[in-house]
Structure formats: structure tokens, C-alpha cells
Design an enzyme around this catalytic site. Structure first.
Site, PDB file in Angstrom:
ATOM      1  N   ASP A   1      39.850  37.556  46.195  1.00 50.95           N
ATOM      2  CA  ASP A   1      39.650  37.870  44.774  1.00 50.95           C
ATOM      3  C   ASP A   1      38.322  38.545  44.485  1.00 50.95           C
ATOM      4  O   ASP A   1      37.744  38.374  43.413  1.00 50.95           O
ATOM      5  CB  ASP A   1      39.786  36.600  43.904  1.00 50.95           C
ATOM      6  CG  ASP A   1      41.109  35.911  44.148  1.00 50.95           C
ATOM      7  OD1 ASP A   1      42.130  36.612  44.194  1.00 50.95           O
ATOM      8  OD2 ASP A   1      41.111  34.681  44.332  1.00 50.95           O
TER       9      ASP A   1
ATOM     10  N   GLY B   1      47.034  38.986  45.518  1.00 51.04           N
ATOM     11  CA  GLY B   1      47.357  39.562  44.224  1.00 51.04           C
ATOM     12  C   GLY B   1      46.229  40.486  43.829  1.00 51.04           C
ATOM     13  O   GLY B   1      45.118  40.058  43.615  1.00 51.04           O
ATOM     14  N   HIS B   2      46.519  41.769  43.824  1.00 53.24           N
ATOM     15  CA  HIS B   2      45.504  42.730  43.408  1.00 53.24           C
ATOM     16  C   HIS B   2      45.802  43.162  41.980  1.00 53.24           C
ATOM     17  O   HIS B   2      46.924  43.511  41.668  1.00 53.24           O
ATOM     18  CB  HIS B   2      45.525  43.965  44.324  1.00 53.24           C
ATOM     19  CG  HIS B   2      45.010  43.686  45.697  1.00 53.24           C
ATOM     20  ND1 HIS B   2      45.243  44.501  46.767  1.00 53.24           N
ATOM     21  CD2 HIS B   2      44.269  42.677  46.170  1.00 53.24           C
ATOM     22  CE1 HIS B   2      44.656  44.007  47.843  1.00 53.24           C
ATOM     23  NE2 HIS B   2      44.068  42.888  47.500  1.00 53.24           N
TER      24      HIS B   2
ATOM     25  N   GLY C   1      48.015  31.693  38.794  1.00 57.88           N
ATOM     26  CA  GLY C   1      47.482  31.369  37.473  1.00 57.88           C
ATOM     27  C   GLY C   1      46.467  30.224  37.498  1.00 57.88           C
ATOM     28  O   GLY C   1      45.959  29.815  36.457  1.00 57.88           O
ATOM     29  N   ARG C   2      46.149  29.722  38.701  1.00 57.30           N
ATOM     30  CA  ARG C   2      45.221  28.599  38.787  1.00 57.30           C
ATOM     31  C   ARG C   2      43.804  28.998  38.385  1.00 57.30           C
ATOM     32  O   ARG C   2      43.394  30.136  38.596  1.00 57.30           O
ATOM     33  CB  ARG C   2      45.160  28.084  40.240  1.00 57.30           C
ATOM     34  CG  ARG C   2      46.390  27.349  40.678  1.00 57.30           C
ATOM     35  CD  ARG C   2      46.217  26.823  42.097  1.00 57.30           C
ATOM     36  NE  ARG C   2      46.213  27.907  43.073  1.00 57.30           N
ATOM     37  CZ  ARG C   2      46.009  27.724  44.370  1.00 57.30           C
ATOM     38  NH1 ARG C   2      45.740  26.521  44.833  1.00 57.30           N
ATOM     39  NH2 ARG C   2      46.053  28.745  45.212  1.00 57.30           N
TER      40      ARG C   2
ATOM     41  N   LYS D   1      38.977  43.695  45.428  1.00 56.01           N
ATOM     42  CA  LYS D   1      39.289  44.724  46.433  1.00 56.01           C
ATOM     43  C   LYS D   1      40.252  45.759  45.882  1.00 56.01           C
ATOM     44  O   LYS D   1      40.149  46.945  46.182  1.00 56.01           O
ATOM     45  CB  LYS D   1      39.929  44.098  47.684  1.00 56.01           C
ATOM     46  CG  LYS D   1      39.021  43.150  48.428  1.00 56.01           C
ATOM     47  CD  LYS D   1      39.725  42.581  49.646  1.00 56.01           C
ATOM     48  CE  LYS D   1      40.844  41.605  49.305  1.00 56.01           C
ATOM     49  NZ  LYS D   1      40.407  40.367  48.665  1.00 56.01           N
ATOM     50  N   GLY D   2      41.216  45.291  45.065  1.00 53.64           N
ATOM     51  CA  GLY D   2      42.246  46.192  44.539  1.00 53.64           C
ATOM     52  C   GLY D   2      41.635  47.405  43.871  1.00 53.64           C
ATOM     53  O   GLY D   2      42.041  48.536  44.103  1.00 53.64           O
TER      54      GLY D   2
ATOM     55  N   GLN E   1      43.196  38.544  50.808  1.00 55.52           N
ATOM     56  CA  GLN E   1      42.322  37.363  50.945  1.00 55.52           C
ATOM     57  C   GLN E   1      40.880  37.781  51.287  1.00 55.52           C
ATOM     58  O   GLN E   1      40.437  38.796  50.805  1.00 55.52           O
ATOM     59  CB  GLN E   1      42.887  36.372  51.992  1.00 55.52           C
ATOM     60  CG  GLN E   1      44.164  35.667  51.525  1.00 55.52           C
ATOM     61  CD  GLN E   1      45.394  36.535  51.685  1.00 55.52           C
ATOM     62  OE1 GLN E   1      45.586  37.163  52.688  1.00 55.52           O
ATOM     63  NE2 GLN E   1      46.237  36.589  50.661  1.00 55.52           N
TER      64      GLN E   1
ATOM     65  N   GLY F   1      30.666  47.345  40.599  1.00 56.89           N
ATOM     66  CA  GLY F   1      31.696  47.240  39.558  1.00 56.89           C
ATOM     67  C   GLY F   1      31.062  46.755  38.271  1.00 56.89           C
ATOM     68  O   GLY F   1      30.320  45.778  38.254  1.00 56.89           O
TER      69      GLY F   1
ATOM     70  N   LYS G   1      32.063  43.227  39.623  1.00 59.26           N
ATOM     71  CA  LYS G   1      31.917  42.338  38.452  1.00 59.26           C
ATOM     72  C   LYS G   1      30.477  41.968  38.131  1.00 59.26           C
ATOM     73  O   LYS G   1      30.194  40.862  37.675  1.00 59.26           O
ATOM     74  CB  LYS G   1      32.786  41.085  38.642  1.00 59.26           C
ATOM     75  CG  LYS G   1      34.283  41.441  38.742  1.00 59.26           C
ATOM     76  CD  LYS G   1      35.162  40.232  38.907  1.00 59.26           C
ATOM     77  CE  LYS G   1      35.920  39.889  37.653  1.00 59.26           C
ATOM     78  NZ  LYS G   1      37.001  38.916  37.865  1.00 59.26           N
TER      79      LYS G   1
HETATM   80  P1  IMP Z   1      48.066  30.476  51.618  1.00 61.34           P
HETATM   81  O1  IMP Z   1      47.541  31.814  52.003  1.00 61.34           O
HETATM   82  O2  IMP Z   1      49.056  30.530  50.492  1.00 61.34           O
HETATM   83  O3  IMP Z   1      48.571  29.694  52.780  1.00 61.34           O
HETATM   84  O4  IMP Z   1      46.830  29.629  51.028  1.00 61.34           O
HETATM   85  C1  IMP Z   1      45.780  29.192  51.858  1.00 61.34           C
HETATM   86  C2  IMP Z   1      44.442  29.250  51.142  1.00 61.34           C
HETATM   87  O5  IMP Z   1      44.115  30.607  50.894  1.00 61.34           O
HETATM   88  C3  IMP Z   1      44.416  28.560  49.783  1.00 61.34           C
HETATM   89  O6  IMP Z   1      43.135  28.023  49.578  1.00 61.34           O
HETATM   90  C4  IMP Z   1      44.646  29.694  48.809  1.00 61.34           C
HETATM   91  O7  IMP Z   1      44.127  29.419  47.529  1.00 61.34           O
HETATM   92  C5  IMP Z   1      43.892  30.799  49.506  1.00 61.34           C
HETATM   93  N1  IMP Z   1      44.387  32.139  49.150  1.00 61.34           N
HETATM   94  C6  IMP Z   1      45.497  32.739  49.615  1.00 61.34           C
HETATM   95  N2  IMP Z   1      45.623  33.977  49.076  1.00 61.34           N
HETATM   96  C7  IMP Z   1      44.568  34.151  48.280  1.00 61.34           C
HETATM   97  C8  IMP Z   1      44.110  35.246  47.475  1.00 61.34           C
HETATM   98  O8  IMP Z   1      44.711  36.319  47.391  1.00 61.34           O
HETATM   99  N3  IMP Z   1      42.959  35.040  46.799  1.00 61.34           N
HETATM  100  C9  IMP Z   1      42.252  33.892  46.883  1.00 61.34           C
HETATM  101  N4  IMP Z   1      42.629  32.849  47.624  1.00 61.34           N
HETATM  102  C10 IMP Z   1      43.777  32.978  48.320  1.00 61.34           C
HETATM  103 MG    MG Z   2      43.664  38.108  44.385  1.00 60.25          MG
END
Ligand code: IMP
Ligand code: MG
Length: 421
Positions: free
Chosen positions: A13, A40-41, A301-302, A16-17, A223, A409, A330
Site C-alpha cells: 500500500d 489492490g492498486h 476495506g480494513r 505503487k499503482g 504487496q 507524491g 503521500k
Molecule cells: P495474504 O497475502 O492474503 O495471504 O495476506 C498475508 C498478509 O499480507 C496479511 O497481513 C495481509 O494484510 C498482507 N497483505 C496482502 N496483500 C496486501 C496488500 O496489497 N497490501 C497490504 N497488505 C497486504
Molecule cells: Mg494495496
């Protein structure tokens, strides 16, 4: 640079997008090298906000977009994403390439991901529950189903029957959940196969040819460094290799083909899910940063946990990725603070202080941040130049990391990126 990797330098997060979107303008091929729909970008184009999960962000610039062997693909998510882009007027025809060696996320992977997290309870990892871990686990135990299996219904049936027989035992006996019907799964997957078939490609050859032709390739990571399976904060990590070297592994090119590694870091830090987080903000500023930075997960959405910039962790990211320059995103969020703490060292349990990221998990779990407080600025960050204090902030980061900050940014919109060099 002909081959550039864009890598998250924190816990994902980092924005990068937006940086990929910017650099994709001058690229010919954009490649996603690991992960799946856990990423999620978010890219803001005028009034439109695009949330991209599987397909490389370059697709928004009309660039050829490839998904490498190191990725896991949820067929339904990929197809829905392409359909949504098309419906919103983004052309994808002839631009999507998916490695036949990438693994499929099957419905039981999603079910098992959720079940395992529920079972772990207090000890959960906080995954995105998209089936990522179970899909990579099957890949490693060699019972995974790959994208190329989609084009051979006989092989696909055999593999599904084999996998379903085993997964159903787990689901029913271990987790007391319902089971999956192999025929139903096969039927759905064969429908998806019709859509995916034209996208399947030899992505190693594609990258090789593109580079040989003197064209530009951009590799985008999902990630971030600290979520790397080998080098991150295990077990609170994802199940793939977000670090820059992962790009070469995923696309089947030599590591010497990569020319530049651009690390993307927020001017502060966020983390979603569980795990140690030394520079996590205490007090009211936590919620303030979250609100100002809109720090809520794109996929889940967390609420994201927010921390001050951690230069110990960032120094580690520079090292393990071979970062040649940085994008600091940011920075505008910090405009709200008169004083800005920056973590420069960790205080270890034995009383010593270190500038290097601890190699042992216990040191990392129990360390305390040592902050240096930098002067804030009150001016709004525009697109021409930085106020003096913001400039000092950036220079401080460069000096401590011995790495140059190339981009900054300054807002959510597509054009809110300042090129410093
Ligand atoms: P998983 O990739 O769904 O197995 O999640 C493993 C860990 O990576 C968890 O702590 C997630 O919150 C974190 N995580 C996975 N994808 C992202 C992302 O795109 N951004 C931030 N944290 C991520
Ligand atoms: Mg993301």
C-alpha cells in the site's frame, strides 16, 4: 531504463499503482510478478477511480500487460476485472498476457484461507482471505492447477478430482465445512477457460523479445518488501516474493536483465493485518493519519495501522531489493503535522541501539523505535517545488538511506507527482 522494477519498500500500500501508472506512459510492456487478487492498486484518473487487483496497472495506459509465472490467478476475479475495465471504456483486447505457468486460485483455496484464519483466532495472520496462501502451498507441494491446464479438459478434470478429494477431507473433517463438487468446479472452470485461453502466453519469451527489441519493460510488484515470504516479517507475510529479485524469477529472465529498481515508500508507514510494527503511532495522530491518508484497505476495506516513517526498515528495503532510487508518496498527508517523528534506530531488548533491521525475529518483536523529530510545514504541497521544510524532510531521508528520492507524491490525483530529478 529498459527494464525497471517497481517494488513496495514497506508493508504494501505504498502507492505503487500511481507510480507504475506514471512510468507506464513510457513503457511498452507492464508485468505483474507475484501475488494475486490480494493486491489492490488504486488509480485516480480525472473523476474515475480504478481499483485494480490482478491485471497490471499499465492496462489503464493501453499497454501490453503480463501476469508472470510467480503469480496466482483467480479466474473469476481476472475475468470480472477485464469486463469492468471494458465496460468503463478501457481497451484490453490483445493487451492481456497470462503465463501458462501461473497457478490458479481454486474455490477451496479461498474457503481454506478463511477457515484457517478463523481457527487461528487470536493468532491469525490477518490475510486478505483471497486464497493466496493455500494456492501457493499447493504450488509448492506440486498439486497445484496451472493456467495452462485450462486448455486441456482431460488433464483439468483429473487434477480437479485429485485436488477436490483431498481438500474436501480438510474442509469437512478438519474445519467442519461443506465440500466442493468436482463436476461443478470443472464446469465453471471450463467456462472461464474459454475467456482465458486467448490470454495465455509464454511471458518469459515475451519479456525477452521486448527487451531485445530495445523496448521498455516495467515490472510491478504487489504487496511489499516486509511482506516477502523469505525476507519479510514471517509469519506475518504473504506467500510470494515481492522483493525485486522476484521479477526475474517470475518472468524467467536473468537477474542481470534488470536495469533499475525503484522503491516506493510512503512518507509514513502503514500495515494491514497482524504483526510487529515498531513505529506504529500512539495517540490521536494514529486516527489523524488514517483519515488524512484514507488508510483503509482497497481489497478488504480494513483499517490500516499507521506509523511514522521507519528508516531502519527502509534501509533494509534498499539493501534486499537493490533499490537505485525512491519514490516517496503521500507526503501531503504529513502537512497536517507541526512536528514529524521519523524512526532512525531501534532500541533492542539488550539496551543496544541499531540502524540495521534485526535479523532475529525476537529482536524485531521487542524493539522500540528511536525517533528524530523533523520540522513540519503548513503550506499545501503543490506541483511546483516543495516548501523548505518538506524539502529538508526529503533530504534527510536521502542522507540517512544514501539513496536518492526521485519522485514525491503530493496528492491522490494522477498528476500529483513531483519529479525531483
Ligand atoms: P495474504 O497475502 O492474503 O495471504 O495476506 C498475508 C498478509 O499480507 C496479511 O497481513 C495481509 O494484510 C498482507 N497483505 C496482502 N496483500 C496486501 C496488500 O496489497 N497490501 C497490504 N497488505 C497486504
Ligand atoms: Mg494495496
Amino acid at each position: 531504463m529498459p527494464a525497471t522494477v517497481i517494488v513496495g519498500a514497506q508493508w504494501g500500500d505504498e502507492g505503487k499503482g500511481k507510480i507504475v501508472d506514471l512510468l507506464a506512459r513510457d513503457s511498452d510492456l507492464v508485468c505483474r510478478y507475484q501475488g494475486g487478487p490480494n493486491a489492490g492498486h488504486t488509480i485516480v484518473v480525472g473523476d474515475e477511480t480504478y481499483r485494480i487487483r490482478q491485471i497490471p496497472t499499465g492496462i489503464l495506459r493501453g499497454k501490453a500487460s503480463a501476469i508472470g509465472a510467480g503469480c496466482v490467478v483467480d479466474p473469476a476475479v481476472l475475468i470480472a476485472e477485464i469486463d469492468e475495465l471494458e465496460a468503463r471504456g478501457i481497451r484490453t483486447d490483445g493487451l492481456v498476457f497470462v503465463s501458462g505457468n501461473a497457478h490458479l486460485i481454486m474455490p477451496w483455496h479461498v474457503a481454506l484461507d478463511g477457515a484457517r484464519e478463523r481457527r487461528l483466532g487470536r493468532l491469525q495472520i490477518g490475510t486478505t482471505r483471497r486464497g493466496i496462501g493455500p494456492a501457493y502451498a499447493d504450488k509448492a507441494t506440486r498439486i497445484g492447477i496451472r493456467v495452462q491446464d485450462l486448455v486441456d479438459p482431460k488433464i483439468l478434470r483429473e487434477k480437479i478430482e485429485l485436488a477436490a478429494a483431498e481438500k474436501n477431507v480438510w474442509l469437512e473433517r478438519v474445519y467442519e465445512l461443506g465440500h466442493f463438487d468436482a463436476d461443478e468446479v470443472l464446469t465453471t472452470l471450463l467456462e472461464h477457460a474459454e475467456r482465458i485461453r486467448p490470454w495465455i502466453a509464454d511471458t518469459s519469451l515475451l519479456v525477452d523479445r521486448t527487451l531485445r527489441d530495445g523496448r521498455r519493460v516495467l515490472f510491478e510488484g504487489g504487496q511489499g518488501t516486509l511482506l516477502d515470504l523469505d525476507h519479510g516479517t514471517y509469519p506475518f507475510v504473504t506467500s510470494s516474493s515481492p522483493i525485486a529479485a522476484g521479477a526475474a524469477v517470475s518472468f524467467g529472465i536473468g537477474p542481470n536483465r534488470i536495469d533499475e529498481v525503484l522503491g516506493v515508500a510512503k512518507a509514513y508507514v502503514t500495515r494491514v493485518g497482524e504483526g510487529p510494527f515498531p513505529s506504529e503511532i500512539e495517540g490521536d495522530a494514529q486516527a489523524r493519519v488514517r483519515e488524512l491518508g484514507h488508510e483503509f484497505g482497497t481489497v478488504t476495506g480494513r483499517e490500516r495501522r499507521c506509523g511514522w516513517l521507519d528508516l531502519v526498515a527502509l534501509r533494509f528495503a534498499v539493501r534486499v531489493n537493490g533499490i537505485t532510487s525512491l519514490a516517496l508518496t503521500k507526503l501531503d498527508v504529513l502537512s497536517a503535522f507541526a512536528e514529524i517523528p521519523v524512526c532512525v534506530r531501534y532500541l533492542l531488548p539488550d539496551g543496544s541501539e541499531t540502524e540495521e533491521f534485526p535479523a532475529h525475529q525476537s529482536d524485531f518483536h521487542h524493539c522500540r523505535p528511536v525517533f528524530e523529530t523533523l520540522r513540519g510545514w503548513s503550506e499545501e504541497l503543490g506541483t511546483n517545488g516543495l516548501p523548505a521544510a518538506a524539502h529538508d524532510f526529503v533530504s534527510f531521508v536521502e542522507r540517512v538511506l544514501e539513496a536518492e528520492v526521485r519522485l514525491v507524491g503530493t496528492g491522490a490525483a494522477r498528476d500529483r507527482v513531483l519529479a525531483l530529478r
